[in-house]
Scaffold this motif. Structure first.
Motif, PDB file in Angstrom:
ATOM      1  N   LEU A   1       0.761  -1.132  -0.067  1.00 25.71           N
ATOM      2  CA  LEU A   1      -0.036  -0.058  -0.146  1.00 25.71           C
ATOM      3  C   LEU A   1       0.807   1.385   0.079  1.00 25.71           C
ATOM      4  CD1 LEU A   1      -2.602  -1.311   2.595  1.00 25.71           C
ATOM      5  CD2 LEU A   1      -2.832  -1.407   0.111  1.00 25.71           C
TER       6      LEU A   1
ATOM      7  N   HIS B   1      -0.441   5.711   1.981  1.00 26.50           N
ATOM      8  CA  HIS B   1      -1.949   5.046   2.068  1.00 26.50           C
ATOM      9  C   HIS B   1      -1.926   4.680   3.837  1.00 26.50           C
ATOM     10  CE1 HIS B   1      -5.279   2.549   0.511  1.00 26.50           C
ATOM     11  NE2 HIS B   1      -4.890   2.126   1.646  1.00 26.50           N
TER      12      HIS B   1
ATOM     13  N   ARG C   1      -3.339   7.241   6.109  1.00 32.58           N
ATOM     14  CA  ARG C   1      -4.568   7.462   6.008  1.00 32.58           C
ATOM     15  C   ARG C   1      -5.593   6.368   6.306  1.00 32.58           C
ATOM     16  NH1 ARG C   1      -7.744  10.558   0.980  1.00 32.58           N
ATOM     17  NH2 ARG C   1      -9.701  10.816   2.138  1.00 32.58           N
ATOM     18  N   PHE C   2      -5.132   5.492   5.932  1.00 30.71           N
ATOM     19  CA  PHE C   2      -6.196   4.169   5.880  1.00 30.71           C
ATOM     20  C   PHE C   2      -5.803   2.992   6.544  1.00 30.71           C
ATOM     21  CE2 PHE C   2      -7.022   6.246   1.552  1.00 30.71           C
ATOM     22  CZ  PHE C   2      -8.502   6.901   2.071  1.00 30.71           C
TER      23      PHE C   2
ATOM     24  N   THR D   1      -6.937  -1.620   2.010  1.00 29.13           N
ATOM     25  CA  THR D   1      -6.867  -1.269   0.730  1.00 29.13           C
ATOM     26  C   THR D   1      -7.829  -0.098   0.263  1.00 29.13           C
ATOM     27  OG1 THR D   1      -8.539  -2.708  -0.355  1.00 29.13           O
ATOM     28  CG2 THR D   1      -6.331  -3.588  -0.011  1.00 29.13           C
ATOM     29  N   ALA D   2      -8.794   0.142   1.016  1.00 31.68           N
ATOM     30  CA  ALA D   2      -9.749   1.094   1.085  1.00 31.68           C
ATOM     31  C   ALA D   2     -10.753   1.311  -0.361  1.00 31.68           C
ATOM     32  CB  ALA D   2      -9.074   2.674   1.313  1.00 31.68           C
TER      33      ALA D   2
ATOM     34  N   GLY E   1       1.586   2.594  -6.877  1.00 29.87           N
ATOM     35  CA  GLY E   1       0.434   2.636  -5.885  1.00 29.87           C
ATOM     36  C   GLY E   1      -0.429   1.549  -6.083  1.00 29.87           C
TER      37      GLY E   1
ATOM     38  N   TYR F   1       1.793  -1.405  -4.277  1.00 29.50           N
ATOM     39  CA  TYR F   1       2.532  -0.286  -4.297  1.00 29.50           C
ATOM     40  C   TYR F   1       4.105  -0.861  -4.680  1.00 29.50           C
ATOM     41  CZ  TYR F   1       5.389   3.428  -2.617  1.00 29.50           C
ATOM     42  OH  TYR F   1       6.201   4.558  -2.462  1.00 29.50           O
TER      43      TYR F   1
ATOM     44  N   ARG G   1      -8.490   3.000  -8.658  1.00 29.73           N
ATOM     45  CA  ARG G   1      -7.259   3.182  -7.189  1.00 29.73           C
ATOM     46  C   ARG G   1      -8.335   3.772  -6.191  1.00 29.73           C
ATOM     47  NH1 ARG G   1      -2.899   6.958  -9.899  1.00 29.73           N
ATOM     48  NH2 ARG G   1      -4.651   7.755 -10.985  1.00 29.73           N
ATOM     49  N   PRO G   2      -7.679   3.402  -4.807  1.00 29.37           N
ATOM     50  CA  PRO G   2      -8.069   4.334  -3.669  1.00 29.37           C
ATOM     51  C   PRO G   2      -7.964   5.748  -3.882  1.00 29.37           C
ATOM     52  CG  PRO G   2      -6.673   2.628  -3.123  1.00 29.37           C
ATOM     53  CD  PRO G   2      -6.455   3.027  -4.392  1.00 29.37           C
TER      54      PRO G   2
END
Length: 345
Positions: free
Chosen positions: A77, A81, A84-85, A89-90, A293, A325, A342-343
């Motif tokens: 990830l 990423h 934030r998450f 995988t969001a 990513g 990623y 993509r997220p």
């Protein structure tokens, strides 16, 4: 960089569903059609609401994708990423082929999902229309006029499906159109519509029109009761101007048009996911570069090559690929058209 962190080509992953469909998925992938295989969950770390492994993607080496990401979240990830998450995988991507009209339903937003489902994510989603059959391919999005909560409760109590459907905007769609569906918006997909669906990684569907589709009202309200579920329903009116903020028209590429990268979704999607169409020309010098990513690729037409620093793989219509990623920058070349999901940035 571990050798395993390369793009991974995935087989179909079609958990059982309550509605018919799947012929268009089979045709895209070159597989045998199933009457009740209307959804292919691509690169999924999300399970069905009912629990168990249904919905999860198993990698070709036998591991669950969810376990692979948890074991190496930075490699899969990336640090930005993760900040934030966390190790989610969001993102959940599906191929969805509606062999019949889907019921009228809606999804919770993040705040409601935290309160009632102990989840960081609600379920905003978006559709990229790949194909349609019949003369009247339609999706249904938002109430045409502001509707009172009491009226909606009556429709749900009486299972008045005609009134529910009549109250929604009927939106004709053609291949290449995209539609963003914010959490809370009542909606349905008509028979014969085949989409790539991007969504937040949950299976929370609050189904107003449950009779004829689900076995019980409890499956419609997911155990929280319709009085509670309907609190997150958007009952406001969506006129043409508001609908225009959700819909983009006609992004299917002309075979003779110039290639490159085309963003597909309306700006309302930006906080939830991204989708673009990658279409290199066949000249080797005109390859499309994919920055590092986590991504899910769906090849929708043609054939080409996906190349990393460690070599290339053929990619052709029907292939689905999960990109970590840690695979680094990639190059897409040849006469292939790919949707990259993509997220959020």
């Amino acid at each position: 960089m571990p050798e395993s962190l390369e793009p991974i080509f995935l087989p179909a992953n079609q958990p059982p569903q309550f509605y018919r469909g799947g012929a268009a998925i089979a045709a895209l992938r070159g597989d045998e059609a199933r009457e009740y295989g209307p959804e292919d969950w691509v690169a999924s770390t999300t399970t069905r609401f009912t629990g168990g492994p249904d919905g999860l993607t198993r990698l070709p080496d036998g591991r669950w994708l969810a376990d692979a990401v948890t074991a190496d979240p930075r490699g899969w990830l990336g640090d930005a990423h993760l900040r934030r998450f966390g190790d989610s995988t969001a993102l959940l991507v599906k191929l969805l082929d509606a062999g019949q009209r889907l019921p009228v339903h809606f999804h919770p937003d993040d705040r409601f999902a935290r309160s009632h489902f102990d989840s960081h994510f609600g379920k905003t989603e978006a559709w990229v229309v790949l194909g349609t059959t019949g003369d009247d391919a339609t999706v249904y999005t938002g109430f045409r006029e502001t509707t009172s909560a009491a009226t909606v409760r009556d429709w749900v109590r009486d299972q008045d499906a005609p009134s529910m459907l009549e109250a929604l905007n009927a939106v004709p769609v053609t291949p290449g159109d995209t539609v963003v569906i914010p959490a809370g918006l009542p909606h349905a997909i008509g028979a014969g519509v085949f989409v790539v669906e991007l969504q937040q990684p949950t299976d929370f569907s609050l189904t107003m029109e449950w009779r004829g589709f689900l076995d019980s009202p409890e499956q419609g309200h997911l155990g929280i009761g319709f009085d509670t579920a309907l609190q997150v329903l958007d009952t406001s009116g969506w006129d043409a101007e508001r609908l225009a903020s959700l819909i983009r028209r006609g992004h299917n590429p002309d075979p003779d048009a110039a290639g490159g990268t085309t963003e597909l979704l309306a700006p309302l999607a930006d906080g939830f996911f991204r989708a673009d169409r990658l279409r290199p020309s066949e000249a080797p010098s005109d390859a499309v570069t994919l920055t590092p990513g986590f991504a899910v690729l769906v090849a929708i037409d043609g054939a080409g090559t996906l190349t990393s620093d460690r070599g290339g793989s053929a990619i052709a219509r029907g292939d689905t690929v999960v990109v970590p990623y840690g695979a680094g920058p990639l190059r897409l070349s040849g006469g292939v058209t790919v949707l990259r999901c993509r997220p959020p940035a």
